[in-house]
Write a protein that holds these residues in place. Structure first.
Motif, short mmCIF file in Angstrom:
data_model
loop_
_atom_site.label_atom_id
_atom_site.label_comp_id
_atom_site.label_asym_id
_atom_site.label_seq_id
_atom_site.Cartn_x
_atom_site.Cartn_y
_atom_site.Cartn_z
N VAL A 1 -55.15 8.00 -3.35
CA VAL A 1 -54.78 7.74 -4.58
C VAL A 1 -54.32 6.61 -4.77
O VAL A 1 -53.30 6.12 -4.31
CB VAL A 1 -53.79 8.82 -5.24
N ARG A 2 -54.93 5.59 -5.43
CA ARG A 2 -54.46 4.27 -5.71
C ARG A 2 -53.62 4.07 -7.05
O ARG A 2 -52.79 3.36 -7.14
CB ARG A 2 -55.71 3.07 -5.93
N ARG A 3 -54.05 5.12 -7.94
CA ARG A 3 -53.28 4.95 -9.10
C ARG A 3 -53.13 6.22 -9.89
O ARG A 3 -54.35 7.02 -9.87
CB ARG A 3 -54.20 4.07 -10.09
N ARG A 4 -52.33 6.64 -10.58
CA ARG A 4 -52.25 8.01 -11.14
C ARG A 4 -51.69 7.77 -12.69
O ARG A 4 -50.58 6.97 -12.93
CB ARG A 4 -51.22 8.97 -10.36
N VAL A 5 -52.50 8.25 -13.57
CA VAL A 5 -51.97 7.88 -15.10
C VAL A 5 -51.95 9.42 -15.81
O VAL A 5 -52.78 10.16 -15.72
CB VAL A 5 -53.10 7.11 -15.63
N GLN A 6 -50.94 9.45 -16.58
CA GLN A 6 -50.75 10.53 -17.19
C GLN A 6 -51.53 10.47 -18.59
O GLN A 6 -51.18 9.42 -19.48
CB GLN A 6 -49.13 10.61 -17.93
N GLU A 7 -52.61 11.21 -18.90
CA GLU A 7 -53.35 10.89 -19.97
C GLU A 7 -53.14 12.13 -21.28
O GLU A 7 -53.53 11.73 -22.24
CB GLU A 7 -54.88 11.48 -19.50
N SER A 8 -52.51 13.02 -21.04
CA SER A 8 -51.83 13.96 -21.83
C SER A 8 -50.63 14.71 -21.30
O SER A 8 -50.36 14.67 -20.18
CB SER A 8 -52.87 14.88 -22.61
N PRO A 9 -50.05 15.54 -22.02
CA PRO A 9 -48.79 16.39 -21.49
C PRO A 9 -49.44 17.02 -20.13
O PRO A 9 -48.72 17.28 -19.29
CB PRO A 9 -48.62 17.21 -22.42
N ASP A 10 -50.73 17.59 -20.14
CA ASP A 10 -51.14 18.26 -19.03
C ASP A 10 -52.33 17.72 -18.25
O ASP A 10 -52.85 18.68 -17.44
CB ASP A 10 -51.45 19.93 -19.51
N THR A 11 -52.48 16.72 -18.37
CA THR A 11 -53.72 16.16 -17.88
C THR A 11 -53.52 14.57 -17.19
O THR A 11 -52.64 13.88 -17.82
CB THR A 11 -54.95 15.85 -18.71
N VAL A 12 -53.90 14.53 -16.14
CA VAL A 12 -53.52 13.09 -15.34
C VAL A 12 -54.77 12.72 -14.81
O VAL A 12 -56.06 13.41 -14.35
CB VAL A 12 -52.47 13.23 -14.06
N SER A 13 -55.03 11.37 -14.55
CA SER A 13 -56.22 10.94 -14.16
C SER A 13 -55.76 10.22 -12.52
O SER A 13 -54.59 9.98 -12.63
CB SER A 13 -56.88 9.77 -14.90
N LEU A 14 -56.71 10.26 -11.83
CA LEU A 14 -56.52 9.84 -10.31
C LEU A 14 -57.53 8.84 -9.89
O LEU A 14 -58.61 9.13 -9.88
CB LEU A 14 -56.28 11.11 -9.42
N GLU A 15 -56.97 7.56 -9.85
CA GLU A 15 -58.03 6.60 -9.33
C GLU A 15 -57.99 6.90 -7.86
O GLU A 15 -56.98 6.51 -7.19
CB GLU A 15 -57.54 5.32 -9.76
N LEU A 16 -59.27 7.02 -7.08
CA LEU A 16 -59.30 7.24 -5.82
C LEU A 16 -59.99 6.03 -4.84
O LEU A 16 -61.27 5.47 -5.62
CB LEU A 16 -60.15 8.37 -5.57
N VAL A 17 -59.75 5.62 -3.89
CA VAL A 17 -60.17 4.68 -3.12
C VAL A 17 -60.53 5.10 -1.58
O VAL A 17 -59.71 5.93 -1.19
CB VAL A 17 -59.77 3.44 -3.24
N ALA A 18 -61.27 4.43 -0.99
CA ALA A 18 -61.36 4.59 0.55
C ALA A 18 -60.02 3.93 1.13
O ALA A 18 -59.88 2.89 0.92
CB ALA A 18 -62.51 4.01 1.17
N PRO A 19 -59.55 4.75 2.22
CA PRO A 19 -58.32 3.94 2.83
C PRO A 19 -58.48 2.74 3.57
O PRO A 19 -57.70 1.73 3.63
CB PRO A 19 -58.01 5.05 3.88
N ASP A 20 -59.80 2.53 3.95
CA ASP A 20 -60.00 1.32 4.52
C ASP A 20 -60.62 0.11 3.75
O ASP A 20 -60.96 -1.06 4.22
CB ASP A 20 -61.18 1.38 5.75
N GLY A 21 -60.52 0.41 2.55
CA GLY A 21 -60.78 -0.61 1.54
C GLY A 21 -62.37 -1.05 1.21
O GLY A 21 -62.52 -1.53 0.54
N THR A 22 -63.31 -0.30 1.76
CA THR A 22 -64.59 -0.10 1.53
C THR A 22 -65.14 0.49 0.34
O THR A 22 -64.22 1.50 -0.01
CB THR A 22 -65.54 0.42 2.57
N ALA A 23 -66.03 0.28 -0.32
CA ALA A 23 -66.51 0.87 -1.59
C ALA A 23 -67.02 2.19 -1.25
O ALA A 23 -67.57 2.46 -0.21
CB ALA A 23 -67.64 -0.27 -2.27
#
Length: 406
Positions: free
Chosen positions: A160-182
């Protein structure tokens, strides 16, 4: 293809077997899970099992496939399999799983129908099962090959690179490879499966649409927390995986996630596009809109979304921003509780109503939301002259079809 003899037997016994399939599937699942408890614990959705959704979905799929298999209209039985195959691929289902299902399903058929299952009937329905199973296996192997993975080996660790609260009950999670590859690019409208290990040791898996909001090297999903709901004497269970992710998935944490799968995709061409969603069903629509903006599409786009209130609307600002950035797009929103905001500029109070929406008859429509919502919307679209082949939908659940589907 079924032999003429098997087709005749299936056609004659379809009302009996089809009528009993709702009694057969619960026995099937109980038998299979007793023999293979690891399947219930680590593969199947326990929430869907508790609600009976999985049983109804399997019953509907078998009955629909058998009906098309012996139908003289020429309709392809495979039309009911694409969504199932993509879901199976996202779980890592393998050909060796199908004999397990066969053993316990046919045991349940005999348990329910008894002496009615003559050798001829058993042989004919055995043919139906293996026609369906082999067709699914072929599609799934093709999906694994397209994804460039060994069959079943769909899982990878992401961070998880980034977590954003989109609404009171919804979050978005930005996911990346641990080694930095696409990460492999998913198509707009597709989803990934997320597997989590729960406190009781069970490995449970759920699917989440890719919103397309992340950088090219990453995936973004949105997760809505689901509370338990009392419905008369029945309790709708809370969302095990979604609630676990809400409580435990933060920046730097690692998750087990599948390759992208899902057969919902924009039909190429220049036909108008209508995106209709409710609640968290907005997520594949966000993915579509990111794609349309990124490719400078000139197609007419009508976006219609329904939600409880502006405060509960996940991706509310992002949805409006995307539509504003696409010159040919128009946004309409319905809120059950509009608060003190005036009903202007595409804002409307109450439930979604397409009666006064100018939907072109040649539009391709994409629906996502609760099944009753999509049933009502599809009926409205059919009434406006949109043909069934132009109406596409995504269901967050065990593959149940919307009632109005043709």
């Amino acid at each position: 293809m079924l032999s003429a003899e098997s087709a005749a037997v299936v056609r004659a016994t379809l009302p009996v077997v089809g009528g009993a399939i709702g009694d057969i599937t619960p026995i099937f699942y109980r038998s299979m899970f007793a023999a293979h408890p690891e399947l219930e614990r680590d593969l199947f959705n326990r929430g869907n099992q508790a609600r009976g959704d999985q049983q109804r979905a399997l019953a509907g799929s078998i009955a629909a496939y058998a009906t098309l298999l012996v139908d003289d209209s020429g309709r392809d039985p495979g039309t009911v399999l694409a969504r199932i195959a993509h879901k199976h691929a996202s779980l890592g289902i393998l050909p060796e799983h199908y004999p397990i299902v066969h053993e316990h399903l046919f045991g349940a058929i005999v348990a329910v129908l008894g002496d009615a299952v003559t050798p001829e009937v058993a042989s004919a329905w055995d043919d139906v099962y293996w026609e369906m199973a082999n067709a699914l296996i072929a599609i799934e192997l093709g999906l694994y090959d397209e994804a460039g993975v060994v069959p079943g080996d769909v899982w990878r660790t992401v961070k998880v690179r980034r977590r954003v609260q989109e609404s009171p009950d919804t979050v978005s999670l930005e996911l990346v490879a641990p080694d930095g590859t696409a990460l492999p690019a998913g198509r707009p409208g597709q989803y990934v499966s997320v597997a989590v290990r729960l406190p009781d040791g069970a490995r449970q898996i759920r699917q989440y649409s890719l919103t397309g909001a992340a950088a090219p090297d990453a995936w973004t999903i949105s997760v809505k927390a689901i509370a338990a709901i009392a419905d008369g004497d029945r309790i709708e269970p809370a969302g095990e995986v979604s609630n676990h992710l809400h409580a435990n998935a933060f920046e730097g944490d690692e998750l087990d996630v599948s390759q992208p799968f899902g057969e919902l995709a924009l039909v190429p061409g220049q036909n108008p596009i209508v995106l209709i969603s409710a609640g968290i069903g907005v997520t594949p629509m966000i993915g579509f809109l990111h794609h349309l903006r990124r490719t400078n599409s000139t197609r007419q786009v009508i976006v219609a979304h329904a939600d409880r209130s502006p405060a509960r609307h996940a991706h509310r600002a992002e949805l409006k921003e995307l539509v504003d950035d696409i010159p040919t797009a128009t946004l309409y929103r319905w809120y059950e509780d509009l608060g003190t905001r005036p009903a202007v500029n595409g804002l409307r109070a109450g439930r979604i109503d397409l009666e006064h929406l100018a939907v072109p008859h040649d539009a391709d429509a994409y629906l996502c939301g609760p099944a009753p919502f999509m049933t009502a919307v599809q009926s409205a679209l059919l009434g406006r002259g949109i043909t069934p082949d132009r109406i596409h939908h995504e269901v967050f659940g065990p593959g149940q079809e919307i009632v109005a589907a043709a």
